[in-house]
Scaffold this motif. Sequence first.
Motif, PDB file in Angstrom:
ATOM      1  N   LEU A  41      31.631  32.019 -14.600  1.00 22.02           N
ATOM      2  CA  LEU A  41      30.948  32.741 -13.483  1.00 22.02           C
ATOM      3  C   LEU A  41      31.601  34.069 -13.137  1.00 22.02           C
ATOM      4  O   LEU A  41      30.914  34.775 -12.841  1.00 22.02           O
ATOM      5  N   LEU A  42      32.994  33.878 -13.185  1.00 22.81           N
ATOM      6  CA  LEU A  42      33.605  35.104 -12.700  1.00 22.81           C
ATOM      7  C   LEU A  42      33.808  35.867 -13.771  1.00 22.81           C
ATOM      8  O   LEU A  42      34.344  37.128 -13.618  1.00 22.81           O
ATOM      9  N   GLY A  43      33.399  35.817 -15.106  1.00 19.02           N
ATOM     10  CA  GLY A  43      33.698  36.612 -16.133  1.00 19.02           C
ATOM     11  C   GLY A  43      35.036  36.868 -16.647  1.00 19.02           C
ATOM     12  O   GLY A  43      35.353  37.930 -17.147  1.00 19.02           O
ATOM     13  N   HIS A  44      35.823  35.732 -16.589  1.00 24.08           N
ATOM     14  CA  HIS A  44      37.222  35.822 -16.786  1.00 24.08           C
ATOM     15  C   HIS A  44      37.594  34.682 -17.801  1.00 24.08           C
ATOM     16  O   HIS A  44      37.844  33.547 -17.146  1.00 24.08           O
ATOM     17  N   PRO A  45      37.390  34.569 -18.965  1.00 18.92           N
ATOM     18  CA  PRO A  45      37.653  33.444 -19.711  1.00 18.92           C
ATOM     19  C   PRO A  45      39.097  32.805 -19.757  1.00 18.92           C
ATOM     20  O   PRO A  45      39.126  31.677 -20.286  1.00 18.92           O
ATOM     21  N   ASP A  46      40.048  33.602 -19.501  1.00 18.74           N
ATOM     22  CA  ASP A  46      41.409  33.053 -19.152  1.00 18.74           C
ATOM     23  C   ASP A  46      41.696  32.605 -18.024  1.00 18.74           C
ATOM     24  O   ASP A  46      42.884  32.038 -17.535  1.00 18.74           O
ATOM     25  N   LEU A  47      40.648  32.262 -17.132  1.00 19.12           N
ATOM     26  CA  LEU A  47      41.160  31.865 -15.703  1.00 19.12           C
ATOM     27  C   LEU A  47      41.355  30.483 -15.768  1.00 19.12           C
ATOM     28  O   LEU A  47      41.722  29.985 -14.769  1.00 19.12           O
TER      29      LEU A  47
ATOM     30  N   GLU B  14      35.519  15.053   4.781  1.00 17.06           N
ATOM     31  CA  GLU B  14      34.139  15.479   5.380  1.00 17.06           C
ATOM     32  C   GLU B  14      33.562  16.785   4.399  1.00 17.06           C
ATOM     33  O   GLU B  14      33.987  17.782   4.478  1.00 17.06           O
ATOM     34  N   PRO B  15      32.621  16.626   3.485  1.00 19.12           N
ATOM     35  CA  PRO B  15      32.185  17.888   2.854  1.00 19.12           C
ATOM     36  C   PRO B  15      31.532  18.888   3.868  1.00 19.12           C
ATOM     37  O   PRO B  15      31.067  18.687   4.869  1.00 19.12           O
ATOM     38  N   PHE B  16      31.863  20.142   3.277  1.00 20.12           N
ATOM     39  CA  PHE B  16      31.160  21.369   4.058  1.00 20.12           C
ATOM     40  C   PHE B  16      30.680  22.447   3.079  1.00 20.12           C
ATOM     41  O   PHE B  16      31.114  22.253   1.828  1.00 20.12           O
ATOM     42  N   GLU B  17      29.867  23.344   3.522  1.00 19.62           N
ATOM     43  CA  GLU B  17      29.339  24.290   2.626  1.00 19.62           C
ATOM     44  C   GLU B  17      29.121  25.456   3.579  1.00 19.62           C
ATOM     45  O   GLU B  17      28.842  25.442   4.702  1.00 19.62           O
ATOM     46  N   PHE B  18      29.239  26.721   2.811  1.00 18.52           N
ATOM     47  CA  PHE B  18      28.985  28.052   3.557  1.00 18.52           C
ATOM     48  C   PHE B  18      28.723  28.825   2.399  1.00 18.52           C
ATOM     49  O   PHE B  18      28.611  28.653   1.128  1.00 18.52           O
ATOM     50  N   GLN B  19      28.274  30.160   2.646  1.00 15.02           N
ATOM     51  CA  GLN B  19      27.702  31.161   1.699  1.00 15.02           C
ATOM     52  C   GLN B  19      28.752  32.461   1.541  1.00 15.02           C
ATOM     53  O   GLN B  19      29.121  32.581   2.949  1.00 15.02           O
ATOM     54  N   HIS B  20      28.963  33.208   0.812  1.00 16.90           N
ATOM     55  CA  HIS B  20      29.933  34.257   0.558  1.00 16.90           C
ATOM     56  C   HIS B  20      29.519  34.840  -0.657  1.00 16.90           C
ATOM     57  O   HIS B  20      28.874  34.455  -1.551  1.00 16.90           O
ATOM     58  N   ARG B  21      30.304  35.962  -0.892  1.00 17.93           N
ATOM     59  CA  ARG B  21      30.063  36.896  -2.177  1.00 17.93           C
ATOM     60  C   ARG B  21      31.346  36.496  -2.693  1.00 17.93           C
ATOM     61  O   ARG B  21      32.537  36.336  -2.539  1.00 17.93           O
ATOM     62  N   LEU B  22      30.917  36.794  -4.434  1.00 12.61           N
ATOM     63  CA  LEU B  22      32.211  36.877  -5.189  1.00 12.61           C
ATOM     64  C   LEU B  22      32.092  38.165  -6.353  1.00 12.61           C
ATOM     65  O   LEU B  22      30.958  38.656  -6.501  1.00 12.61           O
TER      66      LEU B  22
ATOM     67  N   LEU C 261      28.204  38.734  -6.671  1.00  9.97           N
ATOM     68  CA  LEU C 261      27.339  37.432  -6.580  1.00  9.97           C
ATOM     69  C   LEU C 261      27.363  36.884  -5.268  1.00  9.97           C
ATOM     70  O   LEU C 261      28.450  36.852  -4.432  1.00  9.97           O
ATOM     71  N   GLU C 262      26.072  36.146  -4.854  1.00 12.32           N
ATOM     72  CA  GLU C 262      26.045  35.587  -3.736  1.00 12.32           C
ATOM     73  C   GLU C 262      26.036  34.224  -4.118  1.00 12.32           C
ATOM     74  O   GLU C 262      25.734  33.768  -5.191  1.00 12.32           O
ATOM     75  N   VAL C 263      27.093  33.305  -3.542  1.00  8.42           N
ATOM     76  CA  VAL C 263      27.299  31.959  -4.084  1.00  8.42           C
ATOM     77  C   VAL C 263      27.496  30.897  -2.883  1.00  8.42           C
ATOM     78  O   VAL C 263      27.414  31.481  -1.813  1.00  8.42           O
ATOM     79  N   LEU C 264      26.791  29.755  -3.196  1.00 10.39           N
ATOM     80  CA  LEU C 264      26.718  28.587  -2.337  1.00 10.39           C
ATOM     81  C   LEU C 264      28.366  27.893  -2.522  1.00 10.39           C
ATOM     82  O   LEU C 264      28.495  27.356  -3.358  1.00 10.39           O
ATOM     83  N   HIS C 265      29.079  27.867  -1.607  1.00  6.37           N
ATOM     84  CA  HIS C 265      30.372  27.414  -1.550  1.00  6.37           C
ATOM     85  C   HIS C 265      30.408  25.872  -1.126  1.00  6.37           C
ATOM     86  O   HIS C 265      29.996  25.707   0.242  1.00  6.37           O
TER      87      HIS C 265
ATOM     88  N   GLN D 249      28.241  27.723  -6.624  1.00  2.53           N
ATOM     89  CA  GLN D 249      26.997  27.881  -7.183  1.00  2.53           C
ATOM     90  C   GLN D 249      26.335  29.381  -6.870  1.00  2.53           C
ATOM     91  O   GLN D 249      26.416  29.896  -5.971  1.00  2.53           O
ATOM     92  N   ASN D 250      26.123  30.014  -8.149  1.00  2.00           N
ATOM     93  CA  ASN D 250      25.484  31.498  -8.009  1.00  2.00           C
ATOM     94  C   ASN D 250      24.147  31.230  -7.652  1.00  2.00           C
ATOM     95  O   ASN D 250      23.229  30.736  -8.112  1.00  2.00           O
ATOM     96  N   ILE D 251      23.785  31.845  -6.401  1.00  2.00           N
ATOM     97  CA  ILE D 251      22.452  32.038  -5.816  1.00  2.00           C
ATOM     98  C   ILE D 251      21.920  33.321  -5.563  1.00  2.00           C
ATOM     99  O   ILE D 251      21.273  33.464  -4.757  1.00  2.00           O
TER     100      ILE D 251
END
Length: 978
Positions: A165-171, A203-211, A219-223, A242-244
């Motif tokens: 997703l980040l384009g970094h195969p060594d991550l 307790e699960p949580f979710e929010f949106q931000h960019r990568l 990228l806009e991602v759902l975290h 998730q890339n949205i």
Amino acid sequence: MTHPSEPRADDASATQRLRSQLFDLAPVGLCLLVAGQPQLVNRRFARMLGGDGRETELGPSDLLRRWPALWPQLHNMGDEHRVVAFERPGFAAFNGRAFSRPIKALGEQREIITLVDAAQLNWMRFSSDWQARMLALTESMSHTGSAELDLDSGQAVASRGLAALLGHPDLGGVQKAWRLLRWVPQEERGYVASIWAAAIDDEPFEFQHRLQTRDGQRLEVLHRGMVEVSPDGHRRGYMTLQNITAQRAAEQRIQELANHDEVTGLPNRKQLLDRIDAAVHAASWDPRSFALLSIQIDPIDQLSQAMGYGAGDALAMAVAARLKALGGADTLVARVGSGEFALLLGEAESTSPEALQQIARRVIESLARPERLGFAEIVPLAQIGVASFPCDAQSASQLLEAAQTARLGVHGTGEQIAFFTPEITAQAMRRLAIESGLRHAIEREELRLQFQLQIDLQSGQALGAEVLLAWHSETLGEVAPEEFLPVARQTGLIVSLGDWQRETACALLQRWMGQGLRPLRLALNHSVLQLQQPDLVAKVQRSLLSHGVPAHLLGMEVAEQAVMAGSADVARKLTELRALGIEIALDDFGTGYSNLSQLRRLPVDVLKVHRSCVPDVTAASGAVSLTRAIINLAHSLQMQVLAEGVETDGQLTLLMANGCDRMQGTAFSPVVSAATLEAQLRDEPPRLPEHLLRRPRERTLLLVDDEPNIVSALKRLFRRDGYRIITAASGQEGLQRMAEYEVDVVLSDQRMPGMTGVEFLRRAKELYPDTVRMVLSGYTELQSITDAVNEGAIYRFLTKPWDDERLRVHVQEGFHQKGLADENRRLAHEVRQAGEELTTVNARLEKILSSQQAQIDLEEARATQARDMMDLLPLPAVAVDNQGLVVMVNLEAQALFGPGPLLGQNADSALPPSLARLWQTTADAAPDSATLTRIDLTLPGGAWQAQARRFGPASAAGWLLVLNPVAPPTLAGATAHG
């Protein structure tokens, strides 16, 4: 001293505790070894080796005896693993792996042996690989990455999906958790860290931000994340990203399409109403006024129909660009419909009528510049309606409706801007009432037909009539066609009205024929929408057949605009209707829509000249020249000309003088009802008065002079020469006389009131260029006379006083010149007609020659096929014509009678004598006889039976000789045959 293999007493409790807490609950086989000797095993270990699980109660010595072959394989393993094989009584051999781990907490030389079945090991490996693969596929398909965080140690393990997703195969792999934040944009890192810091355990949580990826893409991602706490208090975190980006772009696109026009990018109707509504609500707190301009651009729709939606969209984008350039920062430009735009003026704009008029005028001027689209220049002419809040409306929808309604005030005024008034609302309400009434006009029997006769200017008789619709509504009263027909065209009701008109006209023609009246050709008007109906031709055919009406009694008038802007399908339908015998007339010709290159390809019989192109004798010369040019154009295209709107005898005579074929107008007949027209047909067929018909040709001299005594003297002088003499006292009267009579020579004075002689003759040349024009005057103004002579307006200039004989000679020369010109025109017309007839004959001959050539080719093909068939015949065959020549020989005959060529030879010498006697005997029979004659003969190839039969017509009769073998051919015959 205690033996090392025996457990000490204090170890008993530890062993029991180890077995109950660890060994028996483990999903793998476990064994405790002390100095290489087994001390205890768990149930899984016993069952793997073929036991029943009770072996867990055995002591060390019993365990040694239970599986004696196993323990040597487990001795001295150290930290290595070892392959173990063991025969299990009653079971398949055991194959597995053993792993050793020293347990110093239990004492020296103590170790735990882990025994794993090979099948179980493979399953564990497969399960692990499958889960890893499914995780990778799931992350790939859902554009997701995940990571596990050790929140106490600050370590993180990233999945391969997150690395992709980040384009970094060594991550992938273990790394510091804070390093994952470096992929979050700087301005959002604090936000992401604070969400995790405030997370509630379990307790699960979710929010949106960019990568930000490695290549700089955002990228806009759902975290999604969750923090888990183990029983020992260790905190771990789990997250998925998730890339949205595509989903967010689609949502934004949907939002944009819901509020903006797709072509121009301008706000659409919904967005416009929202902005107006917001302004209305703001005005409730801060009273203020604002205005809305509704702008209609008709060429956009016309261009879309004529050249396709691409051209219409291009013009719409150009209009949008001009309107945006005009608006200020607070002005909203919106596209409401296909050709409709709107300007919502901001607070800074004044709403006074003068200011709004200036703004609308700037819009008109901006749109008046032509826009080049391909090879054409289109002028997006606009009609603007203006409405203001709160004067004209109290809500957003009312304001838009008021501005749109205001545009109705533009029609018929010649202006392009109209302000909303209550009267315009009344007009809109009347239009709605007309539309509603038209929908029920047929069923209520409110429609009727009216007619205006069309006259043949050669015979003076009525040859047809235009059918007009009249409507008397029970609620609206008498409604003019100019008022209800545009509504019918815009709403599509014109189709049903046209069907009723056609059926009623055919029924009327049927009644006339049944009563023995001479029916006229009835011409029906057809709009663009009617021509576009796919079943138009079929409906016309059904109407004609159901009423028994010949097709030539029905005519069709189609608007020039409809045909010129129509598709190939419209031209095809008109061609089919014309093939039925229906006369096609091009209506409103000369109103500015014609494409002359297309006109000659249209299936049109009559050009119906618009009333604006029908001049009077007092009209400007350019108007008369235009009419004459239209008539000549139509005649050159083999079309007739019908002039409509003829109201005066002067217009009629001028049209007749210029060769017009037909006319229609109040100069002969007003619009009449069906009953009146039927009465006229029954009593006496209408025709032109005798004084308007063309008279037998005689030499005519027109004398124009304002002095009666001079006119009288000239009449006495020329009466002896046998001319028909017509007089006029002024130039205007002279033009009227030339419209009434076919004048050959004009003799005019120079100085006359209202119009000089030169001016009069110059107009006469433009209107009637074939006349011979002369001036007889005592006043000489050299410049005007010289100009007139140079222009050809004057043939001779004669002075007063005159010499009688010389003047008579000059006039005689003028008539001679006119006669020569008339003869030249007659000859040119005959040559042109002969050329047209020759062209027609040539086309017919070419068609005949083409047909004959096709027949010759067919006959050649038939002859070739017949020759091939004869060559395939297994019997010798020879054809002899009536002159005794061999005209056909097949391969079998050539082989039998060879070796020399037989074709073209005389049959008497080329064929055996016995065979020649056969065809000679047949030749003596009757020419029409087909009697079959047979003879037996012996040839080098064996015994044969020969048959002869006559073929072909008697004039070119011939004989076909066929030989059948009687016995098998001899060797010599076979050789010859081969």
